[in-house]
Design a protein around this motif. Sequence first.
Motif, PDB file in Angstrom:
ATOM      1  N   PRO A   1       0.798  -1.226   0.000  1.00 48.69           N
ATOM      2  CA  PRO A   1       0.000   0.000   0.000  1.00 48.69           C
ATOM      3  C   PRO A   1       0.833   1.279   0.000  1.00 48.69           C
ATOM      4  CG  PRO A   1      -0.979  -1.591   1.485  1.00 48.69           C
ATOM      5  CD  PRO A   1       0.325  -2.172   1.033  1.00 48.69           C
ATOM      6  N   ASP A   2       2.007   1.259   0.627  1.00 39.27           N
ATOM      7  CA  ASP A   2       2.858   2.445   0.677  1.00 39.27           C
ATOM      8  C   ASP A   2       3.557   2.742  -0.646  1.00 39.27           C
ATOM      9  OD1 ASP A   2       2.293   3.050   3.313  1.00 39.27           O
ATOM     10  OD2 ASP A   2       3.943   1.836   4.100  1.00 39.27           O
ATOM     11  N   ASP A   3       3.691   1.725  -1.506  1.00 40.20           N
ATOM     12  CA  ASP A   3       4.389   1.899  -2.791  1.00 40.20           C
ATOM     13  C   ASP A   3       4.012   0.700  -3.661  1.00 40.20           C
ATOM     14  OD1 ASP A   3       6.083   2.011  -4.970  1.00 40.20           O
ATOM     15  OD2 ASP A   3       7.917   2.247  -3.810  1.00 40.20           O
ATOM     16  N   ILE A   4       3.082   0.904  -4.577  1.00 34.75           N
ATOM     17  CA  ILE A   4       2.540  -0.228  -5.323  1.00 34.75           C
ATOM     18  C   ILE A   4       3.518  -0.815  -6.334  1.00 34.75           C
ATOM     19  CG2 ILE A   4       0.157   0.505  -5.007  1.00 34.75           C
ATOM     20  CD1 ILE A   4       0.200   1.530  -7.897  1.00 34.75           C
ATOM     21  N   SER A   5       4.700  -0.208  -6.485  1.00 33.09           N
ATOM     22  CA  SER A   5       5.733  -0.828  -7.317  1.00 33.09           C
ATOM     23  C   SER A   5       6.462  -1.927  -6.554  1.00 33.09           C
ATOM     24  CB  SER A   5       6.746   0.219  -7.788  1.00 33.09           C
ATOM     25  OG  SER A   5       7.561   0.669  -6.716  1.00 33.09           O
ATOM     26  N   ARG A   6       6.129  -2.091  -5.281  1.00 30.83           N
ATOM     27  CA  ARG A   6       6.768  -3.087  -4.420  1.00 30.83           C
ATOM     28  C   ARG A   6       5.766  -4.138  -3.982  1.00 30.83           C
ATOM     29  NH1 ARG A   6      11.764  -1.146  -2.417  1.00 30.83           N
ATOM     30  NH2 ARG A   6      12.159   0.996  -3.126  1.00 30.83           N
ATOM     31  N   ASN A   7       6.298  -5.313  -3.588  1.00 25.83           N
ATOM     32  CA  ASN A   7       5.454  -6.416  -3.149  1.00 25.83           C
ATOM     33  C   ASN A   7       5.189  -6.322  -1.656  1.00 25.83           C
ATOM     34  OD1 ASN A   7       4.796  -9.407  -2.386  1.00 25.83           O
ATOM     35  ND2 ASN A   7       4.705  -9.345  -4.620  1.00 25.83           N
ATOM     36  N   ALA A   8       3.987  -6.687  -1.243  1.00 23.71           N
ATOM     37  CA  ALA A   8       3.600  -6.598   0.165  1.00 23.71           C
ATOM     38  C   ALA A   8       4.226  -7.694   1.020  1.00 23.71           C
ATOM     39  CB  ALA A   8       2.083  -6.656   0.295  1.00 23.71           C
ATOM     40  N   GLY A   9       4.904  -8.646   0.410  1.00 25.64           N
ATOM     41  CA  GLY A   9       5.558  -9.709   1.165  1.00 25.64           C
ATOM     42  C   GLY A   9       4.752 -10.987   1.155  1.00 25.64           C
ATOM     43  N   GLY A  10       5.317 -12.019   1.805  1.00 30.75           N
ATOM     44  CA  GLY A  10       4.641 -13.294   1.815  1.00 30.75           C
ATOM     45  C   GLY A  10       5.065 -14.143   3.003  1.00 30.75           C
ATOM     46  N   SER A  11       4.338 -15.207   3.227  1.00 30.19           N
ATOM     47  CA  SER A  11       3.229 -15.555   2.355  1.00 30.19           C
ATOM     48  C   SER A  11       1.905 -14.913   2.754  1.00 30.19           C
ATOM     49  CB  SER A  11       3.065 -17.082   2.327  1.00 30.19           C
ATOM     50  OG  SER A  11       2.759 -17.590   3.619  1.00 30.19           O
TER      51      SER A  11
END
Length: 481
Positions: free
Chosen positions: A137-147
Amino acid sequence: MIEKDASGLAQAVREGHLSAFELVQETIERAEEVNPTINAISSRRYEEALKEAQERDLTDLPFAGVPIFLKDLGQEQAGQVSTAGSRLFRSVVSKQSDNYVKALEKLGFIVLGRTNTPEFGFKNISDSLLQGKVNLPDDISRNAGGSSGGAAALLSAGAVSLAPASDGGGSIRIPASFNGLIGLKPTRGRIPVGPDSFRGWQGASVNFALTKSVRDTRRLLYYFQTCQMESPFILPELSYQSLFMAKNKPLTIAVQTESPIGGEVSADAIAAVEAAAHFLEKAGHKIVYLDKQIIDGVEAMKTYYLMNSVETAAMFDKIEAAFGREMTLLDMELMTWAIFQSGQKIPAKDYSAALSKWDQYSHQMAVFHETYDLLLTPTTAGPAPKHDQFLLSDDLQQKLIQMAEFDQQEQQELIWEMFSESLDWTPYTQQANLTGQPSISLPTYRNEQGLSLGIQLTAAKGREDLLLQIAELFEKEGQFK
Protein backbone atom coordinates in the motif's frame (compact mmCIF):
# COMPACT_ATOMS: atom_id res chain seq x y z
CA MET A 1 -4.10 3.41 22.19
CA ILE A 2 -4.69 2.95 18.48
CA GLU A 3 -8.24 3.99 17.59
CA LYS A 4 -10.58 1.50 15.99
CA ASP A 5 -8.51 -1.58 16.62
CA ALA A 6 -10.38 -4.88 16.71
CA SER A 7 -10.79 -4.76 20.48
CA GLY A 8 -12.31 -1.29 20.31
CA LEU A 9 -14.69 -2.22 17.51
CA ALA A 10 -15.85 -5.31 19.38
CA GLN A 11 -16.49 -3.22 22.48
CA ALA A 12 -18.58 -0.80 20.41
CA VAL A 13 -20.65 -3.73 19.11
CA ARG A 14 -21.10 -5.27 22.55
CA GLU A 15 -22.20 -1.93 24.03
CA GLY A 16 -24.63 -1.22 21.20
CA HIS A 17 -22.84 1.84 19.81
CA LEU A 18 -22.37 0.04 16.49
CA SER A 19 -24.19 -2.93 15.04
CA ALA A 20 -22.30 -5.92 13.66
CA PHE A 21 -24.23 -5.49 10.41
CA GLU A 22 -23.07 -1.87 10.07
CA LEU A 23 -19.51 -2.86 10.84
CA VAL A 24 -19.49 -5.66 8.29
CA GLN A 25 -21.08 -3.42 5.66
CA GLU A 26 -18.56 -0.63 6.22
CA THR A 27 -15.66 -3.08 6.11
CA ILE A 28 -16.88 -4.53 2.81
CA GLU A 29 -17.07 -1.04 1.35
CA ARG A 30 -13.53 -0.18 2.49
CA ALA A 31 -12.13 -3.48 1.27
CA GLU A 32 -13.66 -3.06 -2.17
CA GLU A 33 -12.39 0.51 -2.33
CA VAL A 34 -8.74 -0.39 -1.70
CA ASN A 35 -8.54 -3.83 -3.32
CA PRO A 36 -8.26 -2.67 -6.97
CA THR A 37 -5.00 -0.97 -5.95
CA ILE A 38 -3.45 -3.67 -3.76
CA ASN A 39 -4.99 -6.93 -5.11
CA ALA A 40 -5.27 -8.47 -1.64
CA ILE A 41 -8.59 -10.35 -1.81
CA SER A 42 -8.77 -13.80 -3.39
CA SER A 43 -12.44 -14.65 -2.68
CA ARG A 44 -15.54 -13.19 -1.01
CA ARG A 45 -18.51 -14.37 1.06
CA TYR A 46 -20.20 -11.03 1.68
CA GLU A 47 -23.84 -12.14 1.62
CA GLU A 48 -23.19 -14.90 4.14
CA ALA A 49 -21.25 -12.49 6.36
CA LEU A 50 -24.02 -9.90 6.35
CA LYS A 51 -26.53 -12.59 7.25
CA GLU A 52 -24.33 -13.79 10.11
CA ALA A 53 -23.99 -10.23 11.39
CA GLN A 54 -27.77 -9.96 11.61
CA GLU A 55 -28.47 -13.41 13.07
CA ARG A 56 -25.54 -14.42 15.29
CA ASP A 57 -25.66 -13.98 19.04
CA LEU A 58 -22.45 -12.05 19.76
CA THR A 59 -23.20 -11.33 23.42
CA ASP A 60 -20.01 -11.04 25.50
CA LEU A 61 -17.73 -12.46 22.78
CA PRO A 62 -14.26 -10.86 22.96
CA PHE A 63 -14.17 -9.96 19.25
CA ALA A 64 -17.90 -9.57 18.73
CA GLY A 65 -18.77 -8.80 15.11
CA VAL A 66 -15.23 -7.93 13.98
CA PRO A 67 -14.93 -8.62 10.22
CA ILE A 68 -11.89 -10.51 8.95
CA PHE A 69 -10.58 -12.19 5.80
CA LEU A 70 -8.95 -15.60 6.25
CA LYS A 71 -5.63 -16.33 4.59
CA ASP A 72 -6.14 -18.44 1.46
CA LEU A 73 -3.67 -21.08 2.66
CA GLY A 74 -4.97 -23.57 5.17
CA GLN A 75 -7.44 -21.80 7.47
CA GLU A 76 -10.19 -23.98 6.01
CA GLN A 77 -13.81 -22.82 6.23
CA ALA A 78 -16.57 -25.26 5.33
CA GLY A 79 -18.24 -24.51 2.00
CA GLN A 80 -15.64 -21.97 0.87
CA VAL A 81 -13.08 -22.19 -1.93
CA SER A 82 -9.56 -22.79 -0.61
CA THR A 83 -6.97 -22.41 -3.36
CA ALA A 84 -3.63 -22.24 -1.50
CA GLY A 85 -2.72 -19.80 -4.28
CA SER A 86 -2.68 -22.67 -6.77
CA ARG A 87 -4.40 -22.89 -10.15
CA LEU A 88 -4.80 -26.59 -9.41
CA PHE A 89 -7.15 -25.75 -6.53
CA ARG A 90 -9.04 -22.85 -8.07
CA SER A 91 -12.37 -24.66 -7.61
CA VAL A 92 -11.66 -26.78 -4.52
CA VAL A 93 -14.20 -26.23 -1.73
CA SER A 94 -13.43 -27.09 1.90
CA LYS A 95 -15.61 -29.82 3.36
CA GLN A 96 -15.08 -28.77 6.97
CA SER A 97 -13.75 -25.86 8.99
CA ASP A 98 -10.45 -26.45 10.76
CA ASN A 99 -9.95 -25.88 14.47
CA TYR A 100 -8.23 -22.52 13.93
CA VAL A 101 -11.20 -21.13 11.99
CA LYS A 102 -13.69 -22.59 14.45
CA ALA A 103 -11.82 -20.83 17.25
CA LEU A 104 -11.96 -17.52 15.36
CA GLU A 105 -15.70 -17.88 14.92
CA LYS A 106 -16.20 -18.72 18.60
CA LEU A 107 -14.40 -15.48 19.50
CA GLY A 108 -16.98 -13.51 17.51
CA PHE A 109 -15.15 -12.79 14.27
CA ILE A 110 -17.17 -12.73 11.03
CA VAL A 111 -15.40 -14.00 7.92
CA LEU A 112 -15.76 -11.90 4.75
CA GLY A 113 -13.55 -13.92 2.44
CA ARG A 114 -9.93 -14.88 1.86
CA THR A 115 -6.63 -13.08 1.16
CA ASN A 116 -4.08 -13.51 -1.62
CA THR A 117 -1.03 -15.70 -0.99
CA PRO A 118 1.79 -17.23 -3.08
CA GLU A 119 1.31 -20.80 -4.26
CA PHE A 120 1.46 -23.10 -1.21
CA GLY A 121 3.16 -20.33 0.79
CA PHE A 122 6.68 -21.08 -0.44
CA LYS A 123 7.74 -17.45 -1.01
CA ASN A 124 8.47 -14.36 1.05
CA ILE A 125 6.52 -12.38 -1.57
CA SER A 126 2.96 -12.84 -2.86
CA ASP A 127 2.73 -13.15 -6.64
CA SER A 128 0.85 -16.33 -7.54
CA LEU A 129 -0.03 -17.01 -11.17
CA LEU A 130 -3.58 -17.66 -10.00
CA GLN A 131 -4.26 -14.37 -8.20
CA GLY A 132 -1.42 -12.05 -9.27
CA LYS A 133 0.90 -9.79 -7.30
CA VAL A 134 -0.05 -8.14 -4.02
CA ASN A 135 1.01 -4.49 -3.99
CA LEU A 136 2.47 -2.75 -0.98
CA PRO A 137 0.00 0.00 0.00
CA ASP A 138 2.86 2.44 0.68
CA ASP A 139 4.39 1.90 -2.79
CA ILE A 140 2.54 -0.23 -5.32
CA SER A 141 5.73 -0.83 -7.32
CA ARG A 142 6.77 -3.09 -4.42
CA ASN A 143 5.45 -6.42 -3.15
CA ALA A 144 3.60 -6.60 0.17
CA GLY A 145 5.56 -9.71 1.17
CA GLY A 146 4.64 -13.29 1.81
CA SER A 147 3.23 -15.55 2.36
CA SER A 148 0.64 -13.54 4.31
CA GLY A 149 0.94 -10.71 1.80
CA GLY A 150 -2.74 -10.19 1.07
CA ALA A 151 -3.56 -10.17 4.77
CA ALA A 152 -0.87 -7.59 5.51
CA ALA A 153 -1.79 -5.32 2.61
CA LEU A 154 -5.48 -5.33 3.52
CA LEU A 155 -4.69 -4.41 7.12
CA SER A 156 -2.07 -1.83 6.21
CA ALA A 157 -4.47 -0.18 3.78
CA GLY A 158 -7.01 0.26 6.56
CA ALA A 159 -9.66 -2.09 5.19
CA VAL A 160 -9.73 -4.33 8.27
CA SER A 161 -8.67 -4.01 11.91
CA LEU A 162 -6.98 -7.42 12.22
CA ALA A 163 -5.83 -10.01 9.68
CA PRO A 164 -5.53 -13.79 10.21
CA ALA A 165 -2.17 -15.04 8.95
CA SER A 166 0.23 -17.95 9.27
CA ASP A 167 3.99 -18.31 9.62
CA GLY A 168 6.08 -21.25 8.41
CA GLY A 169 9.37 -19.38 7.96
CA GLY A 170 8.49 -15.75 8.58
CA SER A 171 5.18 -15.45 6.75
CA ILE A 172 3.64 -13.29 9.49
CA ARG A 173 6.76 -11.34 10.46
CA ILE A 174 8.11 -10.59 6.97
CA PRO A 175 4.96 -8.84 5.66
CA ALA A 176 4.62 -7.18 9.09
CA SER A 177 8.07 -5.67 8.56
CA PHE A 178 7.26 -4.47 5.03
CA ASN A 179 3.80 -3.09 5.90
CA GLY A 180 4.46 -1.44 9.26
CA LEU A 181 2.41 -3.90 11.34
CA ILE A 182 2.73 -6.00 14.49
CA GLY A 183 3.41 -9.61 13.60
CA LEU A 184 3.59 -12.24 16.36
CA LYS A 185 4.51 -15.86 15.66
CA PRO A 186 3.45 -17.67 18.84
CA THR A 187 5.20 -20.60 20.45
CA ARG A 188 4.70 -23.92 18.69
CA GLY A 189 1.63 -25.58 20.21
CA ARG A 190 0.02 -22.34 21.39
CA ILE A 191 -2.67 -22.04 18.68
CA PRO A 192 -5.25 -24.75 17.75
CA VAL A 193 -4.29 -27.22 15.02
CA GLY A 194 -6.14 -30.00 13.18
CA PRO A 195 -8.31 -31.86 12.53
CA ASP A 196 -6.58 -32.68 9.23
CA SER A 197 -3.09 -31.27 9.82
CA PHE A 198 -1.60 -31.40 13.30
CA ARG A 199 2.08 -30.83 12.51
CA GLY A 200 2.27 -28.38 9.61
CA TRP A 201 5.78 -28.52 8.20
CA GLN A 202 6.74 -30.62 11.25
CA GLY A 203 5.60 -27.86 13.59
CA ALA A 204 7.42 -25.07 11.78
CA SER A 205 4.15 -23.56 10.53
CA VAL A 206 1.72 -21.90 12.95
CA ASN A 207 -1.39 -19.74 12.59
CA PHE A 208 -2.03 -16.41 14.29
CA ALA A 209 -2.68 -12.88 12.98
CA LEU A 210 -1.32 -9.49 12.00
CA THR A 211 -2.45 -6.52 14.09
CA LYS A 212 -2.08 -2.77 14.52
CA SER A 213 -2.21 -2.64 18.33
CA VAL A 214 -0.52 -4.52 21.15
CA ARG A 215 -3.91 -4.70 22.86
CA ASP A 216 -5.29 -6.76 19.96
CA THR A 217 -2.24 -9.00 19.91
CA ARG A 218 -2.38 -9.67 23.63
CA ARG A 219 -6.14 -10.25 23.80
CA LEU A 220 -6.16 -12.48 20.72
CA LEU A 221 -3.33 -14.56 22.13
CA TYR A 222 -5.06 -14.93 25.49
CA TYR A 223 -8.43 -16.01 24.10
CA PHE A 224 -6.96 -18.08 21.25
CA GLN A 225 -4.40 -20.12 23.19
CA THR A 226 -5.01 -23.77 23.87
CA CYS A 227 -3.51 -26.77 25.60
CA GLN A 228 -4.55 -29.25 22.92
CA MET A 229 -3.96 -32.76 24.17
CA GLU A 230 -4.39 -34.45 20.78
CA SER A 231 -1.71 -32.21 19.31
CA PRO A 232 1.89 -33.48 19.02
CA PHE A 233 3.01 -30.15 20.53
CA ILE A 234 1.39 -29.60 23.94
CA LEU A 235 1.95 -26.32 25.73
CA PRO A 236 0.65 -25.00 29.08
CA GLU A 237 -1.55 -21.94 28.70
CA LEU A 238 -0.41 -18.49 29.74
CA SER A 239 -2.25 -17.15 32.76
CA TYR A 240 -4.24 -13.91 32.77
CA GLN A 241 -1.81 -12.66 35.41
CA SER A 242 1.25 -13.24 33.23
CA LEU A 243 -0.28 -11.62 30.14
CA PHE A 244 -2.19 -8.71 31.63
CA MET A 245 -1.00 -7.98 35.17
CA ALA A 246 2.68 -8.94 35.43
CA LYS A 247 5.00 -6.13 36.50
CA ASN A 248 7.54 -5.05 33.93
CA LYS A 249 11.10 -5.89 34.84
CA PRO A 250 14.51 -5.02 33.39
CA LEU A 251 15.51 -7.58 30.79
CA THR A 252 18.83 -8.69 29.35
CA ILE A 253 18.55 -8.34 25.58
CA ALA A 254 21.12 -9.70 23.13
CA VAL A 255 21.53 -7.81 19.84
CA GLN A 256 22.62 -9.34 16.54
CA THR A 257 22.51 -7.51 13.20
CA GLU A 258 24.72 -9.72 11.02
CA SER A 259 22.87 -12.03 8.64
CA PRO A 260 22.78 -15.63 9.93
CA ILE A 261 23.65 -16.82 6.43
CA GLY A 262 26.35 -14.21 5.76
CA GLY A 263 24.42 -12.04 3.31
CA GLU A 264 24.37 -8.26 3.02
CA VAL A 265 22.23 -6.31 5.47
CA SER A 266 21.03 -2.83 4.54
CA ALA A 267 22.11 0.22 6.51
CA ASP A 268 18.43 0.87 7.23
CA ALA A 269 17.95 -2.53 8.86
CA ILE A 270 21.00 -2.00 11.04
CA ALA A 271 19.87 1.52 11.94
CA ALA A 272 16.45 0.19 12.95
CA VAL A 273 18.00 -2.28 15.39
CA GLU A 274 20.50 0.22 16.78
CA ALA A 275 17.75 2.77 17.39
CA ALA A 276 15.65 0.13 19.14
CA ALA A 277 18.58 -1.02 21.27
CA HIS A 278 19.31 2.59 22.31
CA PHE A 279 15.67 3.11 23.24
CA LEU A 280 15.56 -0.10 25.29
CA GLU A 281 18.80 0.74 27.09
CA LYS A 282 17.44 4.16 28.04
CA ALA A 283 14.34 2.40 29.37
CA GLY A 284 16.50 0.41 31.78
CA HIS A 285 17.13 -2.84 29.93
CA LYS A 286 20.59 -4.36 29.62
CA ILE A 287 21.84 -4.52 26.02
CA VAL A 288 24.57 -6.95 24.97
CA TYR A 289 25.91 -7.01 21.39
CA LEU A 290 26.78 -10.50 20.18
CA ASP A 291 29.91 -11.09 18.10
CA LYS A 292 28.93 -14.50 16.69
CA GLN A 293 25.86 -16.44 15.61
CA ILE A 294 24.10 -18.68 18.12
CA ILE A 295 23.09 -21.29 15.52
CA ASP A 296 24.80 -22.20 12.25
CA GLY A 297 22.39 -20.33 9.97
CA VAL A 298 23.45 -21.98 6.72
CA GLU A 299 23.14 -25.48 8.17
CA ALA A 300 19.77 -24.60 9.68
CA MET A 301 18.42 -23.35 6.35
CA LYS A 302 19.61 -26.49 4.60
CA THR A 303 17.60 -28.59 7.05
CA TYR A 304 14.63 -26.28 6.47
CA TYR A 305 14.75 -26.76 2.69
CA LEU A 306 15.16 -30.50 3.10
CA MET A 307 12.07 -30.62 5.34
CA ASN A 308 10.15 -28.52 2.86
CA SER A 309 11.09 -30.84 0.02
CA VAL A 310 9.92 -33.96 1.83
CA GLU A 311 6.70 -32.39 3.11
CA THR A 312 5.87 -31.10 -0.37
CA ALA A 313 6.41 -34.52 -1.92
CA ALA A 314 4.14 -36.04 0.74
CA MET A 315 1.54 -33.34 0.07
CA PHE A 316 1.51 -34.16 -3.62
CA ASP A 317 1.06 -37.86 -2.89
CA LYS A 318 -2.26 -36.89 -1.32
CA ILE A 319 -3.10 -34.52 -4.17
CA GLU A 320 -2.41 -37.19 -6.79
CA ALA A 321 -4.60 -39.65 -4.91
CA ALA A 322 -7.41 -37.10 -4.73
CA PHE A 323 -7.15 -36.18 -8.44
CA GLY A 324 -6.57 -39.77 -9.54
CA ARG A 325 -3.55 -38.95 -11.70
CA GLU A 326 0.09 -37.92 -11.56
CA MET A 327 0.91 -34.23 -11.31
CA THR A 328 2.98 -32.52 -14.00
CA LEU A 329 4.78 -29.21 -14.33
CA LEU A 330 1.70 -27.82 -16.06
CA ASP A 331 -0.24 -28.26 -12.79
CA MET A 332 1.92 -25.93 -10.74
CA GLU A 333 4.41 -23.07 -10.71
CA LEU A 334 8.08 -23.81 -11.41
CA MET A 335 9.22 -23.25 -7.82
CA THR A 336 6.62 -25.70 -6.55
CA TRP A 337 7.64 -28.24 -9.17
CA ALA A 338 11.30 -28.01 -8.15
CA ILE A 339 10.53 -28.47 -4.45
CA PHE A 340 8.13 -31.34 -5.25
CA GLN A 341 10.73 -33.16 -7.35
CA SER A 342 13.51 -32.60 -4.82
CA GLY A 343 11.49 -34.40 -2.17
CA GLN A 344 11.41 -37.64 -4.15
CA LYS A 345 15.05 -38.62 -3.55
CA ILE A 346 15.62 -37.78 0.12
CA PRO A 347 16.11 -40.92 2.28
CA ALA A 348 14.13 -41.20 5.50
CA LYS A 349 17.37 -41.31 7.51
CA ASP A 350 18.38 -37.89 6.13
CA TYR A 351 14.99 -36.47 7.03
CA SER A 352 15.24 -37.91 10.54
CA ALA A 353 18.72 -36.41 10.93
CA ALA A 354 17.48 -32.99 9.83
CA LEU A 355 14.66 -33.01 12.39
CA SER A 356 17.11 -34.13 15.07
CA LYS A 357 19.14 -31.02 14.30
CA TRP A 358 16.02 -28.95 14.96
CA ASP A 359 15.95 -30.44 18.45
CA GLN A 360 19.59 -29.53 18.89
CA TYR A 361 18.89 -25.96 17.78
CA SER A 362 16.04 -25.80 20.27
CA HIS A 363 18.41 -26.91 23.03
CA GLN A 364 21.02 -24.34 21.97
CA MET A 365 18.43 -21.58 22.17
CA ALA A 366 17.16 -22.79 25.55
CA VAL A 367 20.71 -22.54 26.90
CA PHE A 368 21.08 -19.09 25.30
CA HIS A 369 17.92 -17.87 27.05
CA GLU A 370 19.32 -18.88 30.44
CA THR A 371 21.52 -15.79 30.01
CA TYR A 372 19.48 -13.56 27.71
CA ASP A 373 15.76 -12.87 28.00
CA LEU A 374 15.37 -11.75 24.39
CA LEU A 375 17.22 -11.69 21.09
CA LEU A 376 16.90 -8.49 19.03
CA THR A 377 17.59 -8.58 15.27
CA PRO A 378 16.24 -6.95 12.13
CA THR A 379 13.08 -8.66 10.90
CA THR A 380 14.19 -8.26 7.30
CA ALA A 381 17.48 -7.16 5.74
CA GLY A 382 15.72 -4.52 3.65
CA PRO A 383 12.34 -2.92 2.98
CA ALA A 384 9.65 -4.39 0.73
CA PRO A 385 11.28 -5.54 -2.54
CA LYS A 386 10.34 -4.28 -5.96
CA HIS A 387 8.08 -6.54 -7.99
CA ASP A 388 10.15 -9.04 -9.97
CA GLN A 389 13.25 -8.28 -7.86
CA PHE A 390 13.83 -12.00 -7.32
CA LEU A 391 13.36 -13.26 -10.88
CA LEU A 392 15.28 -16.45 -11.66
CA SER A 393 17.78 -16.63 -14.52
CA ASP A 394 16.83 -18.52 -17.69
CA ASP A 395 19.60 -21.03 -17.00
CA LEU A 396 18.36 -21.77 -13.49
CA GLN A 397 14.76 -22.04 -14.68
CA GLN A 398 15.79 -24.65 -17.26
CA LYS A 399 17.56 -26.67 -14.57
CA LEU A 400 14.51 -26.50 -12.32
CA ILE A 401 12.34 -27.81 -15.15
CA GLN A 402 14.68 -30.80 -15.37
CA MET A 403 14.90 -31.18 -11.57
CA ALA A 404 14.08 -34.89 -11.58
CA GLU A 405 17.25 -35.64 -13.57
CA PHE A 406 19.62 -34.46 -10.81
CA ASP A 407 20.77 -36.42 -7.75
CA GLN A 408 19.80 -35.46 -4.19
CA GLN A 409 22.80 -33.24 -3.49
CA GLU A 410 22.47 -31.41 -6.81
CA GLN A 411 18.76 -30.90 -6.21
CA GLN A 412 19.31 -29.35 -2.79
CA GLU A 413 22.01 -27.08 -4.24
CA LEU A 414 19.51 -25.91 -6.88
CA ILE A 415 16.89 -25.29 -4.19
CA TRP A 416 19.41 -23.13 -2.33
CA GLU A 417 20.23 -21.23 -5.53
CA MET A 418 16.52 -20.80 -6.30
CA PHE A 419 15.92 -19.09 -2.94
CA SER A 420 19.31 -17.39 -2.51
CA GLU A 421 18.41 -13.79 -3.43
CA SER A 422 15.10 -13.77 -1.59
CA LEU A 423 16.64 -15.49 1.44
CA ASP A 424 19.34 -12.82 1.63
CA TRP A 425 16.49 -10.30 1.93
CA THR A 426 14.77 -12.20 4.77
CA PRO A 427 17.32 -14.38 6.61
CA TYR A 428 16.30 -13.71 10.22
CA THR A 429 12.87 -15.27 10.64
CA GLN A 430 13.23 -18.99 9.90
CA GLN A 431 15.18 -20.10 12.95
CA ALA A 432 12.29 -19.48 15.35
CA ASN A 433 10.14 -21.74 13.17
CA LEU A 434 12.68 -24.55 13.50
CA THR A 435 13.02 -24.17 17.28
CA GLY A 436 9.34 -23.41 17.95
CA GLN A 437 10.07 -20.17 19.80
CA PRO A 438 7.79 -17.11 19.87
CA SER A 439 9.01 -14.18 17.82
CA ILE A 440 7.52 -10.78 17.03
CA SER A 441 8.11 -8.06 14.43
CA LEU A 442 7.46 -4.49 15.58
CA PRO A 443 7.01 -1.45 13.30
CA THR A 444 9.59 0.90 14.83
CA TYR A 445 11.41 2.25 11.76
CA ARG A 446 10.85 3.88 8.38
CA ASN A 447 13.62 4.84 5.98
CA GLU A 448 14.00 8.11 4.06
CA GLN A 449 11.60 6.84 1.39
CA GLY A 450 8.95 6.21 4.06
CA LEU A 451 9.25 2.42 3.75
CA SER A 452 8.83 0.30 6.87
CA LEU A 453 11.42 -2.08 8.30
CA GLY A 454 10.53 -4.04 11.42
CA ILE A 455 12.69 -5.13 14.32
CA GLN A 456 12.40 -8.71 15.52
CA LEU A 457 12.41 -9.90 19.12
CA THR A 458 12.60 -13.61 19.97
CA ALA A 459 12.00 -15.18 23.39
CA ALA A 460 12.31 -18.61 24.96
CA LYS A 461 9.47 -21.04 24.33
CA GLY A 462 6.32 -20.03 26.15
CA ARG A 463 7.47 -16.47 26.90
CA GLU A 464 5.21 -14.41 24.67
CA ASP A 465 4.61 -12.31 27.79
CA LEU A 466 8.12 -10.85 27.51
CA LEU A 467 7.62 -10.02 23.83
CA LEU A 468 4.38 -8.22 24.62
CA GLN A 469 6.01 -6.35 27.52
CA ILE A 470 8.55 -4.84 25.15
CA ALA A 471 6.01 -4.32 22.37
CA GLU A 472 3.80 -2.35 24.75
CA LEU A 473 6.76 -0.22 25.84
CA PHE A 474 7.50 0.76 22.23
CA GLU A 475 3.82 1.48 21.59
CA LYS A 476 3.21 3.54 24.74
CA GLU A 477 6.32 5.64 24.12
CA GLY A 478 5.21 6.47 20.57
CA GLN A 479 7.93 4.40 18.89
CA PHE A 480 5.70 2.73 16.29
CA LYS A 481 6.15 4.33 12.88
